[in-house]
Scaffold this active site. Structure first.
Site, short mmCIF file in Angstrom:
data_model
loop_
_atom_site.label_atom_id
_atom_site.label_comp_id
_atom_site.label_asym_id
_atom_site.label_seq_id
_atom_site.Cartn_x
_atom_site.Cartn_y
_atom_site.Cartn_z
N ARG A 118 0.83 -1.20 0.00
CA ARG A 118 0.00 0.00 0.00
C ARG A 118 0.86 1.26 0.00
O ARG A 118 1.95 1.28 0.56
CB ARG A 118 -0.90 0.04 1.24
CG ARG A 118 -1.89 -1.11 1.37
CD ARG A 118 -2.62 -1.01 2.71
NE ARG A 118 -3.53 -2.12 2.94
CZ ARG A 118 -4.82 -2.11 2.63
NH1 ARG A 118 -5.35 -1.03 2.09
NH2 ARG A 118 -5.58 -3.14 2.87
N HIS A 472 -15.10 6.03 -2.12
CA HIS A 472 -14.18 7.02 -2.69
C HIS A 472 -14.88 8.36 -2.89
O HIS A 472 -14.35 9.42 -2.54
CB HIS A 472 -13.64 6.49 -4.02
CG HIS A 472 -12.80 7.49 -4.77
ND1 HIS A 472 -13.34 8.33 -5.72
CD2 HIS A 472 -11.50 7.80 -4.68
CE1 HIS A 472 -12.39 9.10 -6.19
NE2 HIS A 472 -11.25 8.80 -5.58
N ARG A 577 -14.17 50.47 -1.77
CA ARG A 577 -13.76 50.89 -3.12
C ARG A 577 -14.81 51.84 -3.68
O ARG A 577 -15.88 51.42 -4.10
CB ARG A 577 -13.60 49.65 -4.00
CG ARG A 577 -12.45 48.75 -3.56
CD ARG A 577 -12.61 47.33 -4.04
NE ARG A 577 -13.66 46.64 -3.29
CZ ARG A 577 -13.70 45.33 -3.08
NH1 ARG A 577 -12.74 44.56 -3.54
NH2 ARG A 577 -14.70 44.78 -2.41
N ARG A 633 -11.01 54.06 0.19
CA ARG A 633 -10.04 54.32 -0.87
C ARG A 633 -10.65 55.29 -1.87
O ARG A 633 -11.72 55.03 -2.43
CB ARG A 633 -9.65 53.01 -1.58
CG ARG A 633 -8.58 53.22 -2.65
CD ARG A 633 -8.19 51.90 -3.30
NE ARG A 633 -9.24 51.39 -4.18
CZ ARG A 633 -9.19 50.20 -4.79
NH1 ARG A 633 -8.15 49.40 -4.60
NH2 ARG A 633 -10.17 49.81 -5.58
N GLY A 782 -1.94 46.61 -0.95
CA GLY A 782 -2.82 46.08 -2.00
C GLY A 782 -2.09 44.97 -2.72
O GLY A 782 -1.44 45.18 -3.75
N ASN A 784 -2.92 42.45 -4.49
CA ASN A 784 -3.27 42.05 -5.86
C ASN A 784 -2.37 42.79 -6.86
O ASN A 784 -1.70 42.17 -7.70
CB ASN A 784 -4.73 42.37 -6.16
CG ASN A 784 -5.69 41.59 -5.30
OD1 ASN A 784 -5.30 40.69 -4.58
ND2 ASN A 784 -6.95 41.94 -5.36
N ASP A 785 -2.37 44.12 -6.77
CA ASP A 785 -1.56 44.90 -7.70
C ASP A 785 -0.07 44.75 -7.39
O ASP A 785 0.76 44.79 -8.31
CB ASP A 785 -1.96 46.37 -7.64
CG ASP A 785 -3.16 46.66 -8.54
OD1 ASP A 785 -3.65 45.71 -9.19
OD2 ASP A 785 -3.62 47.81 -8.59
N CYS A 848 -5.22 44.54 2.25
CA CYS A 848 -6.61 44.51 1.76
C CYS A 848 -6.75 43.77 0.44
O CYS A 848 -7.79 43.83 -0.19
CB CYS A 848 -7.17 45.92 1.64
SG CYS A 848 -6.24 46.99 0.52
#
Length: 894
Positions: A118, A472, A577, A633, A782, A784-785, A848
């Site tokens: 196994r 499963h 935003r 913002r 920030g 993301n940017d 954020c």
């Protein structure tokens, strides 16, 4: 090594020992179960470490003996594409020790020792890696096994299983070929179930299977090739896909466990099953699970046969049932977690084959944590560590309203909780393709196999007609948090592409709904309800709040989102935003008029019309978050985003010119303005603070709206005004002065009534954070940017274009937009936090970006010294628990 009671070496002896050349110690690739422990998980894999530990706890009379080839052996095998030097010899030595302990010889013609082979990865990968049972049988030993046991059918059934599994796993023969042959033989002999196959039929099956490939008669060759096949399965497509989804590194490898076979298929006094120490769906303190009489383990987990509930074991094997419950209690107390254990009863003797911490849905995890603390089994800190943070998301999403409109079409097993609806697909590839098009689908299969894992990830829910709670489909669905109903009273014909429920026929693409919490197939159209946090989850969150250091805020742009977030425990808004407020349908004309204005005065007039609307927005949000901080913002996106799409507008102008439309002049003027402000790369263009440097009147209007809203709301809010996309300290200096000037004109005092900060989302801002910090009260990262600008990845393009290939080629192991790229982007965050606070010791630090709701990223932000994270409303409870876990990990490593 000096043994106990041995004399110590003299210094002369030691010198002589150093002087004499010695042979380097050989690499240890194999450990007997008796040598291991749960602390050796990285080396022995989860299964090997747990079997070793279970042997220590329960004794050798409860755990069949065996040995483990290490994960390091697998890594070496994958690197060299052959067994590492010494592995085969160590396997032979361990096998000899196992033979001596069992009193049987491996593959002997008389009464042979048989073994299972196994997999055992460090983290559980249910069904993704391979297993071969009954290794050691051949044409001679099957006869000896029949004589020794007095059970010819059992012997040939075991041999049939070995030839079938070996062919599929080690030789790559498609599993369906074997299943088709079994179906043909059952029809020919007039039986419906595998257990009804006679010795003659089983012999016939073995002969037919051997026609598919050349089955090795040498037991030691079987063992060597079985170990090799399990190593190879680590890099199989389904295992690789599962690791991508569950963030398991490829370089870990899998261990291989070779264990003496015990048999649950020796007749009605034998059985096999899977037992959970508590209900694996609800977390209730009653054991649960499945078992089958006269069967082997693969029959239970494959879902091919529908098993019986574990509670029924007391009726057929009362003593065994009591022993099993006592063992489950012992294991749970020892491991301090809910256990998922496999067992076999061989002619009345109970054997425990393995145990592991049970995968369970969120509500079961939360209930176990709370109950375990109440029972004194765990401390609250230990309880928090047992919760899979990724699973908590399931507690925060809708369920079905079980009132009017909730019609049950068929009943099955409540395998994985949650509600799901979508179009029917009958294969994993169809589910993946549909999901890529944004379609919600339900994967419908008679029973699922490991190769279906990609479909699990893509589908909204799983429906099978076979299997139980330990099948499963159930196990993988619960681990992924996907709703599932198994063993349903439906007929699924994959070839015809039909799901039949009584007289109704559903085809591919037809809508169906499932309720995984109730085990029901439901009429499409049932109403979904918002989820709610119950008192147990509240308790977990209360513990988390007492332990965590990081604050948790929300990204919210409307009073409704703010109110929802507050119910989830948000401690303020970390990102409001304002551009979302301008995109409302009734504001688009006013916003467009502002953008179309050619002079400052025209823009101011248009902005004046937007002012009361902005003020109303802020008042609503301030009231929803009374007493809590709100970070606003100022306008961030470039102006062209508020205007029509350029190619579409050009096409509209062309049509107007051809048709001679009356509004041609106005459309042409609009086109000219769009072309004037259009940018080739707006992401790096005139947006954020740059926009305000060019058009300060936009920010002046927003600050005035904030100031008027502050004065209109009681008790007075204390907003945090955030200036986006700053790269130079002069930008924040100029724009902070603008904010202070307008706020002062409306009677607000800097710092006392509001603060001003900036969004750190550019690499240069991180490098000069000390300069920027002199003009900022707070930083909000920030990410993301910052990820886009630091790595040079466009989020919109990377995740759909090349990131999948990058993950496949192991350039990255996950999307950097999902989990913070800690050595790159994360280093920039730490740098900015460090130098920013050097210049401004009281600087408040938050994040954020989307990473604010990712548990692994939250752990990084805790270490980086941030004050809070901000995330979407539904991620807030997860962030609260993740922040507590981060604090616990930090205290452990201190």
């Amino acid at each position: 090594m000096v043994g106990a009671g041995a004399p110590a070496e003299s210094s002369a002896d030691a010198e002589a020992a150093v002087a004499v050349p010695t042979t380097a110690p050989r690499e240890k690739w194999v450990y007997d179960f008796a040598e291991g422990s749960r602390e050796m998980r990285e080396l022995l894999g989860g299964k090997g470490a747990n079997v070793a530990e279970m042997t220590r706890v329960l004794g050798a009379d409860r755990v069949p003996g065996g040995f483990t080839a290490t994960t390091e052996a697998c890594v070496a095998y994958m690197r060299e594409r052959r067994e590492p030097e010494g592995l085969n010899e160590q396997v032979a030595e361990a096998l000899e020790r196992l033979e001596d302990a069992a009193g049987k010889r491996f593959g002997a013609a008389g009464d042979p020792l048989l073994v299972s082979v196994r997999s055992g990865a460090r983290e559980s990968m249910p069904g993704m890696l391979d297993t071969i049972l009954n290794v050691g049988l051949n044409d001679a030993s099957v006869q000896g096994l029949a004589r020794a046991t007095g059970n010819e059918r059992f012997a040939w059934d075991s041999y049939r299983r070995l030839v079938q599994m070996f062919g599929n796993v080690a030789e790559g023969v498609p599993g369906q070929r074997f299943e088709d042959a079994i179906a043909e033989v059952k029809r020919a002999h007039g039986v419906r179930s595998d257990v009804d196959l006679s010795v003659v039929a089983l012999r016939e099956l073995v002969d037919r299977f051997k026609e598919f490939y050349e089955f090795p008669q040498d037991p030691r060759e079987q063992l060597a090739r079985a170990i090799r096949a399990v190593f190879e399965s680590w890099m199989g497509e389904r295992a690789v896909h599962y690791r991508r989804i569950n963030r398991i590194p490829d370089e870990w490898g899998t261990a291989v466990n070779v264990q003496r076979m015990v048999f649950g298929n020796k007749g009605e006094t034998s059985a096999t099953g899977v037992a959970f120490s508590r209900d694996e769906v609800t977390g209730a303190p009653e054991p649960s699970g499945d078992f089958l009489l006269n069967a082997q383990g693969e029959d239970v987990v494959s879902g091919v046969r529908t098993p019986r509930d574990i509670s029924e074991l007391v009726e057929v094997m009362p003593d065994t049932y009591r022993q099993l419950l006592e063992i489950l209690r012992t294991l749970e107390a020892h491991y301090k977690d809910m256990q998922d254990s496999e067992f076999t009863v061989e002619e009345g003797h109970l054997w425990m084959l393995q145990t592991r911490n049970a995968k369970r849905p969120a509500q079961a995890a939360v209930r176990f944590a709370v109950d375990a603390v109440a029972e004194g089994l765990l401390t609250r800190e230990e309880a928090l560590r047992t919760i899979d943070l990724s699973a908590l998301d399931a507690l925060l999403h809708p369920t079905f309203d079980r009132g009017e409109g909730y019609t049950v079409l068929a009943q099955g097993v409540a395998a994985s909780p949650g509600a799901a609806a979508g179009g029917i697909v009958f294969s994993a590839p169809e589910a993946v393709a549909a999901a890529a098009e944004g379609k919600a689908v339900i994967l419908v299969r008679p029973f699922t196999e490991a190769d279906d894992v990609a479909g699990f990830h893509a589908a909204k829910g799983i429906l099978t007609s076979e299997g139980g709670k330990a099948s499963h489909a159930a196990l993988v669905a619960r681990g992924m948090g996907v709703p599932a109903v198994t063993g349903a009273g439906v007929v699924i014909d994959v070839e015809q592409g039909e799901l039949r429920i009584d007289a109704r026929v559903f085809r591919a693409g037809d809508e169906i709904a499932i309720d995984g919490s109730e085990g029901a197939v439901v009429e499409p159209g049932a109403r979904l309800l918002e989820s709610s946090i119950d008192e147990r989850f509240d308790q977990v969150l209360a513990w988390s709040d007492e332990i965590r250091r990081l604050g948790v805020r929300v990204n919210a742009d409307t009073p409704e989102d703010a109110a929802r977030a507050r119910r989830f425990g948000a401690e303020g808004i970390g990102l409001c935003r304002t551009e979302h407020m301008f995109m409302a349908e009734d504001r688009q004309p006013k916003m467009r008029a502002m953008i179309m204005a050619q002079e400052t005065q025209g823009r101011r007039e248009a902005l004046h019309e937007l002012l009361p609307l902005q003020e109303e927005d802020f008042m609503g949000i301030f009231r929803a978050m009374t007493g809590l901080p709100v970070t606003i913002r100022l306008l961030d996106p470039p102006l062209h985003e508020f205007l029509p799409n350029l190619p579409e507008l050009r096409a509209q102008v062309e049509r107007a010119r051809l048709e001679g439309g009356q509004d041609l002049e106005e459309i042409e003027r609009l086109l000219a303005r769009v072309e004037e402000i259009h940018e080739g790369n707006p992401m790096l263009g005139t947006r954020g603070g740059r926009l305000a440097i060019l058009y300060p009147e936009i920010y002046e209007m927003q600050v005035e709206a904030i100031a008027r809203a502050v004065k209109a709301v009681e008790p007075r809010p204390h907003p945090e005004v955030m200036i986006p996309l700053v790269a130079y300290e002069q930008e924040i200096e100029i724009l902070r002065a603008l904010v202070v000037k307008v706020a002062s004109e409306h009677g607000l005092t800097e710092t006392e009534d509001y603060t001003v900060g900036t969004m750190i989302e550019l690499p240069r801002a991180c490098f000069v954070a000390n300069r920027i910090a002199r003009h900022a009260d707070f930083f909000s990262f920030g990410t993301n940017d910052l990820t886009q600008t630091a790595i040079g990845f466009s989020r919109d393009d990377a995740e759909s274009k090349f990131l999948p290939t990058y993950m496949e080629r192991k350039i990255v192991d996950r999307s950097p937009f999902q989990t913070i790229d800690s050595p790159g982007v994360g280093w920039l965050v730490r740098l900015a936090a460090w130098v920013g606070r050097e210049a401004h010791p009281g600087l408040k630090l938050g994040i954020c970006g989307e990473h604010g709701g990712d548990p692994e990223s939250i752990a990084f932000f805790h270490k980086a010294g941030l004050d809070y994270v901000s995330c979407s409303p539904f991620r807030i409870p997860i962030a609260r628990v993740a922040a507590a876990r981060a604090a616990l990990s930090d205290s452990e490593s201190a």
